[in-house]
Design an enzyme around this catalytic site. Structure first.
Site, PDB file in Angstrom:
ATOM      1  N   ILE A 190       0.868  -1.195   0.000  1.00  0.00           N
ATOM      2  CA  ILE A 190       0.000   0.000   0.000  1.00  0.00           C
ATOM      3  C   ILE A 190       0.894   1.232   0.000  1.00  0.00           C
ATOM      4  O   ILE A 190       1.702   1.423   0.923  1.00  0.00           O
ATOM      5  CB  ILE A 190      -0.916   0.030   1.237  1.00  0.00           C
ATOM      6  CG1 ILE A 190      -1.674  -1.295   1.372  1.00  0.00           C
ATOM      7  CG2 ILE A 190      -1.879   1.216   1.159  1.00  0.00           C
ATOM      8  CD1 ILE A 190      -2.426  -1.454   2.679  1.00  0.00           C
ATOM      9  N   ASN A 233      -2.244   4.388  -3.680  1.00  0.00           N
ATOM     10  CA  ASN A 233      -2.978   5.310  -2.808  1.00  0.00           C
ATOM     11  C   ASN A 233      -2.203   6.605  -2.518  1.00  0.00           C
ATOM     12  O   ASN A 233      -2.807   7.610  -2.159  1.00  0.00           O
ATOM     13  CB  ASN A 233      -3.287   4.550  -1.497  1.00  0.00           C
ATOM     14  CG  ASN A 233      -3.786   5.441  -0.401  1.00  0.00           C
ATOM     15  OD1 ASN A 233      -4.956   5.825  -0.394  1.00  0.00           O
ATOM     16  ND2 ASN A 233      -2.915   5.805   0.534  1.00  0.00           N
ATOM     17  N   TYR A 279      -4.642  17.620 -10.565  1.00  0.00           N
ATOM     18  CA  TYR A 279      -5.151  16.456  -9.822  1.00  0.00           C
ATOM     19  C   TYR A 279      -6.228  15.720 -10.636  1.00  0.00           C
ATOM     20  O   TYR A 279      -6.228  14.486 -10.719  1.00  0.00           O
ATOM     21  CB  TYR A 279      -5.708  16.984  -8.504  1.00  0.00           C
ATOM     22  CG  TYR A 279      -6.166  15.973  -7.499  1.00  0.00           C
ATOM     23  CD1 TYR A 279      -5.265  15.159  -6.816  1.00  0.00           C
ATOM     24  CD2 TYR A 279      -7.520  15.865  -7.174  1.00  0.00           C
ATOM     25  CE1 TYR A 279      -5.699  14.266  -5.858  1.00  0.00           C
ATOM     26  CE2 TYR A 279      -7.965  14.974  -6.215  1.00  0.00           C
ATOM     27  CZ  TYR A 279      -7.048  14.177  -5.560  1.00  0.00           C
ATOM     28  OH  TYR A 279      -7.495  13.284  -4.606  1.00  0.00           O
ATOM     29  N   LYS A 318      -6.021  11.893 -11.873  1.00  0.00           N
ATOM     30  CA  LYS A 318      -6.997  10.921 -11.372  1.00  0.00           C
ATOM     31  C   LYS A 318      -7.808  10.301 -12.508  1.00  0.00           C
ATOM     32  O   LYS A 318      -8.113   9.114 -12.483  1.00  0.00           O
ATOM     33  CB  LYS A 318      -7.922  11.594 -10.352  1.00  0.00           C
ATOM     34  CG  LYS A 318      -7.228  11.959  -9.035  1.00  0.00           C
ATOM     35  CD  LYS A 318      -6.554  10.758  -8.407  1.00  0.00           C
ATOM     36  CE  LYS A 318      -6.271  10.912  -6.933  1.00  0.00           C
ATOM     37  NZ  LYS A 318      -5.513   9.766  -6.382  1.00  0.00           N
TER      38      LYS A 318
END
Ligand code: NAI
Length: 321
Positions: free
Chosen positions: A14, A101, A166, A170
């Site tokens: 992660i 993440n 961003y 994304k």
């Protein structure tokens, strides 16, 4: 009674797991028996600086609470993603799951946005996810098993003031995931996107406290774990998760307008004339609203238009102009 979803003998990597959402995922995977690599650069929200403490604290918490081994890694996903996967291999001998993440924010209006703000945000979110996935992929293929969760955002799907960098990163992850899902399918590699909203240092200064109190990151983790379990077949999907609400997002194509395939039909005036049909999201007898999931769904559309005789008359959606 539903069977417990165990992650015993699974190794989960992660990124950005030293705080916020990543930390909660790390704890939940470890609780269910996984060995977790807790990666975190330990920098500021804007990505400056680094500090080993963020990852170390989460590893200590896992060992203390669940009596299971976890490993810290302090590499940036932009500089040494291969090293993050190598930590999993060196410490636990395999890698089964990656959760992309790690994230930073460098918001500003597009008019004022500097190149560095655009590039660094794309670098961490999109290029970082690419690099980690690239490093894990050969292991996934060899073992015929892999699970990838990429972290998208409402700002990616819908856009948001001050977040051109961003949003681009994304939404880039959505296309990236959709292709990896297709390429990974035959090797039992599932790739999905989540679109979370949760309380963290990323949101605590922009969302009012009375809303934040409902946005526990613990409400996001269940879907992430479900998507990563060996029994889960779900792939190529996007899920919105916030405050205990879980839903799937998909593409929707309007019922649309097929113009008579003659050269005179393809004019800007014809578009103006038929605009309401082009953007109509109701089913019509010969053209249904559809939900494309792959390139062949697009090709089918072209084939449909090409098959029309040159002077088809308007039967519902087919127009002869
Ligand atoms: P956070 O700031 O608490 O967590 C992000 C973590 O990533 C931090 O611990 C940070 O040190 C780490 N990180 C940053 N750059 C890194 C790099 N280059 N290499 C390794 N680690 C790095 O924020 P939060 O909210 O937990 O965010 C997690 C993910 O969820 C991010 O990708 C974020 O964009 C996404 N997200 C969060 C939302 C929310 O409502 N909290 C909404 C939509 C998306």
């Amino acid at each position: 009674m539903t069977e417990d979803l165990s992650f015993k003998n699974r190794v989960v990597v992660i990124t950005g797991a030293g705080g916020g959402l990543g930390r909660v995922y790390a704890l939940e995977f470890a609780k269910r028996g996984a060995n977790v690599v807790v990666n975190d650069l330990g920098g500021s929200l804007g990505g400056q600086g680094h500090n080993a403490r963020a990852a170390d604290v989460v590893v200590a918490e896992i060992k203390d609470r669940f009596k299971i081994e976890a490993a810290a890694n302090y590499d940036s996903v932009t500089d040494n993603a291969a090293g993050i996967v190598q930590t999993a291999i060196d410490r636990f001998g395999r890698v089964d799951v990656i959760i992309n993440n790690a994230g930073i924010l460098r918001d500003s209006s597009f008019a004022k946005m500097q190149d560095a703000a655009f590039e660094s945000v794309v670098d961490v979110h999109l290029n970082g996810a690419y690099k980690l996935s690239k490093a894990a992929w050969p292991y996934f293929r060899r073992q015929n098993f892999g699970r990838v969760v990429n972290t998208c955002s409402p700002a990616g799907l819908y856009g948001n003031f001050g977040q051109a960098n961003y949003s681009a990163a994304k939404m880039g992850l959505v296309g990236f995931s959709e292709t990896l899902a297709k390429e990974g399918y035959k090797n039992n590699i599932n790739v999905n996107c989540i679109v979370p909203l949760a309380r963290s240092r990323m949101t605590e200064s922009i969302i009012p406290p009375h809303i934040l109190k409902n946005l526990a990151p613990e409400k996001i983790a269940p879907m992430v774990l479900y998507l990563c379990h060996e029994s889960t077949k779900v792939t190529n999907s996007i899920f919105e998760l916030a405050a205990g609400f879980y839903s799937q997002i998909r593409w929707e194509r309007s019922s649309g307008q097929i113009f008579n395939p003659s050269p005179e039909s393809f004019t800007a005036e014809a578009i103006l004339d038929k605009w309401s049909s082009i953007v109509d999201y109701t089913d019509k007898p010969f053209n249904k609203v559809s939900h494309p999931i792959q390139l062949s769904d697009y090709n089918a559309l072209i084939a449909k238009a090409r098959q029309l005789p040159a002077n088809s008359q308007g039967s519902g959606r087919i127009e002869s102009l």
